[in-house]
Scaffold this active site. Sequence first.
Site, PDB file in Angstrom:
ATOM      1  N   THR A 171      47.285  32.002  35.451  1.00 53.42           N
ATOM      2  CA  THR A 171      46.317  32.273  34.389  1.00 53.42           C
ATOM      3  C   THR A 171      47.016  32.181  33.035  1.00 53.42           C
ATOM      4  O   THR A 171      48.202  32.460  32.941  1.00 53.42           O
ATOM      5  CB  THR A 171      45.779  33.700  34.602  1.00 53.42           C
ATOM      6  OG1 THR A 171      45.092  33.740  35.844  1.00 53.42           O
ATOM      7  CG2 THR A 171      44.849  34.149  33.489  1.00 53.42           C
ATOM      8  N   ARG A 184      33.934  33.749  43.858  1.00 53.69           N
ATOM      9  CA  ARG A 184      34.814  34.880  43.547  1.00 53.69           C
ATOM     10  C   ARG A 184      35.215  34.838  42.067  1.00 53.69           C
ATOM     11  O   ARG A 184      35.550  33.798  41.516  1.00 53.69           O
ATOM     12  CB  ARG A 184      36.074  34.828  44.421  1.00 53.69           C
ATOM     13  CG  ARG A 184      37.097  35.920  44.126  1.00 53.69           C
ATOM     14  CD  ARG A 184      38.243  35.402  43.266  1.00 53.69           C
ATOM     15  NE  ARG A 184      39.230  36.428  42.981  1.00 53.69           N
ATOM     16  CZ  ARG A 184      40.196  36.294  42.080  1.00 53.69           C
ATOM     17  NH1 ARG A 184      40.310  35.177  41.378  1.00 53.69           N
ATOM     18  NH2 ARG A 184      41.033  37.275  41.858  1.00 53.69           N
ATOM     19  N   VAL A 185      35.126  35.992  41.415  1.00 52.89           N
ATOM     20  CA  VAL A 185      35.534  36.116  40.018  1.00 52.89           C
ATOM     21  C   VAL A 185      36.575  37.217  39.928  1.00 52.89           C
ATOM     22  O   VAL A 185      36.427  38.272  40.559  1.00 52.89           O
ATOM     23  CB  VAL A 185      34.322  36.451  39.122  1.00 52.89           C
ATOM     24  CG1 VAL A 185      34.750  36.670  37.677  1.00 52.89           C
ATOM     25  CG2 VAL A 185      33.271  35.352  39.204  1.00 52.89           C
ATOM     26  N   GLY A 186      37.631  36.976  39.176  1.00 53.06           N
ATOM     27  CA  GLY A 186      38.697  37.966  39.019  1.00 53.06           C
ATOM     28  C   GLY A 186      38.562  38.767  37.746  1.00 53.06           C
ATOM     29  O   GLY A 186      37.443  39.044  37.284  1.00 53.06           O
ATOM     30  N   ASP A 187      39.681  39.146  37.143  1.00 50.50           N
ATOM     31  CA  ASP A 187      39.644  40.056  35.999  1.00 50.50           C
ATOM     32  C   ASP A 187      39.489  39.342  34.668  1.00 50.50           C
ATOM     33  O   ASP A 187      39.083  39.964  33.679  1.00 50.50           O
ATOM     34  CB  ASP A 187      40.908  40.925  35.966  1.00 50.50           C
ATOM     35  CG  ASP A 187      42.180  40.105  35.798  1.00 50.50           C
ATOM     36  OD1 ASP A 187      42.285  39.037  36.447  1.00 50.50           O
ATOM     37  OD2 ASP A 187      43.053  40.509  35.026  1.00 50.50           O
ATOM     38  N   THR A 214      47.223  39.154  33.625  1.00 52.73           N
ATOM     39  CA  THR A 214      47.366  38.118  34.651  1.00 52.73           C
ATOM     40  C   THR A 214      47.924  38.756  35.913  1.00 52.73           C
ATOM     41  O   THR A 214      48.730  39.675  35.836  1.00 52.73           O
ATOM     42  CB  THR A 214      48.307  36.996  34.178  1.00 52.73           C
ATOM     43  OG1 THR A 214      48.683  36.203  35.310  1.00 52.73           O
ATOM     44  CG2 THR A 214      49.587  37.551  33.556  1.00 52.73           C
ATOM     45  N   GLY A 215      47.480  38.269  37.056  1.00 51.69           N
ATOM     46  CA  GLY A 215      47.989  38.818  38.307  1.00 51.69           C
ATOM     47  C   GLY A 215      46.881  38.945  39.320  1.00 51.69           C
ATOM     48  O   GLY A 215      45.926  38.163  39.306  1.00 51.69           O
ATOM     49  N   GLY A 217      43.795  39.821  40.277  1.00 53.76           N
ATOM     50  CA  GLY A 217      42.667  40.160  39.431  1.00 53.76           C
ATOM     51  C   GLY A 217      41.888  41.381  39.884  1.00 53.76           C
ATOM     52  O   GLY A 217      41.493  42.222  39.073  1.00 53.76           O
TER      53      GLY A 217
END
Lengths: 296, 296
Positions: free
Chosen positions: B156, B184-187, B206-207, B209
């Site tokens: 990211t 799927r959606v992360g942070d 980043t990481g 999420g």
Amino acid sequence: VIHAGAGEYSARIRGRETDWCDALRRALARAQAVLERGGEALDAAQAAVAFMEDEADMFNAGRGSALCSDGSVEMSAALMRGSDRAAGAVAGIRHSRHPCAVARAVLESEQVLLIGARADEAGALAGVEQCESSYFVTDDALERLGEREQALGHATVGAVCLDAHGVLAAATSTGGISGQPPGRVGDTPIIGAGTWADRAAAVSCTGKGEAFVRSGAGRQVAALVGTGVELERAAEQALADVAAVKGDGGLIAVDISGKITMPFSTEVMPRGIWRPGRDPEVAIGARDAWSPDVPL
Amino acid sequence: VIHAGAGEYSARIRGRETDWCDALRRALARAQAVLERGGEALDAAQAAVAFMEDEADMFNAGRGSALCSDGSVEMSAALMRGSDRAAGAVAGIRHSRHPCAVARAVLESEQVLLIGARADEAGALAGVEQCESSYFVTDDALERLGEREQALGHATVGAVCLDAHGVLAAATSTGGISGQPPGRVGDTPIIGAGTWADRAAAVSCTGKGEAFVRSGAGRQVAALVGTGVELERAAEQALADVAAVKGDGGLIAVDISGKITMPFSTEVMPRGIWRPGRDPEVAIGARDAWSPDVPL
């Protein structure tokens, strides 16, 4: 503790207060049934929300959701458990009868947020009933869409719960804002904004979603409580922060000691509480001058 | 201040450190150009991220994004301006060359989050170049998808900035995790989790999420700074909170006094700083033992 959206004292409520209070009591009864058989906060919150998703006449979630500008339905929901901060959220749901049940399936998975058709698919895989679009669209929602120039209430629904095991949970479900552009998502499925639970507090918000996102309202209440701020003051500060970015609305919150607060800056916020050994308590407007410690 | 994802010291970086550092310097130069002509923090952060979205060989955003399990590309991005907490985010982007530019269009609108095809449409309306899916899919991303059983880094990209007007801003853009389920959606697009800016601090994460969402990491850093906690300690506490829900990763943050922190719990986090009157400073791994006050 449940809410059914913060908004205006509109014709949808005026003169129908008894129906609203009855529906709130029935939603509380669903949670009560879970808790009285020793169930968990998350299950209780989900049960109350699932009832309100089915109740098409009043609540803006599941069947009876607000419609997008093109007449379509797009629903969001989220659940969070405070003990381990497990969270599940969905946005852009179009076919799942119970968006909160899909959020629960996401919570049980490795993901936290699923969007669009893939969220409905995950719901179907988890056994959540799938319905035609027409199931969700009610005459009342179509009428509201026609009137969308008026400032209408946002009847998002939510629940927060503290169970006998000392675990907190929060759940929120919504059809969004009448006339919203398709694809628009508010604060409901944003963990930390419309929905949040940790070891300090559980929070479910309703109102102008964008302002709640820009404030991180749910997380803020719990973070303040975690640093020793009294729950009611924490909630007031969060709503002041929402007002600072030109938003109104309300929230319900419960902390780990069982304290409850339900502030709102709108005319009404239908809401209710059930506590062991007491009858359910429900209220609609600020004029009810309802203190949680004074049963109606 | 920019980052290009927290992850392993993998073959994608090992032996190519010079290329990575060059790319980071060029991203910083884009932001520098904006700031040196008196531009705003939000424009500078967006410019750095837009460069990294175009750079397909290294960064997991825009062209070269990680692929979903079905080989498709789904991108997310968010921007936030600290002075008025204006925010814009997108998820499920498939055709817009610069997801951060679509997030900017959302920030300028009444909405805060747009998802799916409607987000691309809003981008197209705002003049963001639309591309065929094949534009985004690189050989390297296909190769990574084949290897997805390995724990791969999450590259990211993000930027935070304090401008000469004293305004903070944050921007983040991602293709998600290689092999993630579609939807799927992360942070990254979760305001308060992967991206946050207010009057106290600007943060880009980043990481893993899901762990950053369950921690509300971005909001937490700024909230702690707002109550007087030193930036570095606030960031460490947020990462500890991420670790508590079994997540690793990193973040970059700048506070209103210009202090910078860039902690990460992974092997590497390519990162860089530009400050007026100095050459850009870049680093990749912890072994660089890089303190922001000691130019490389």
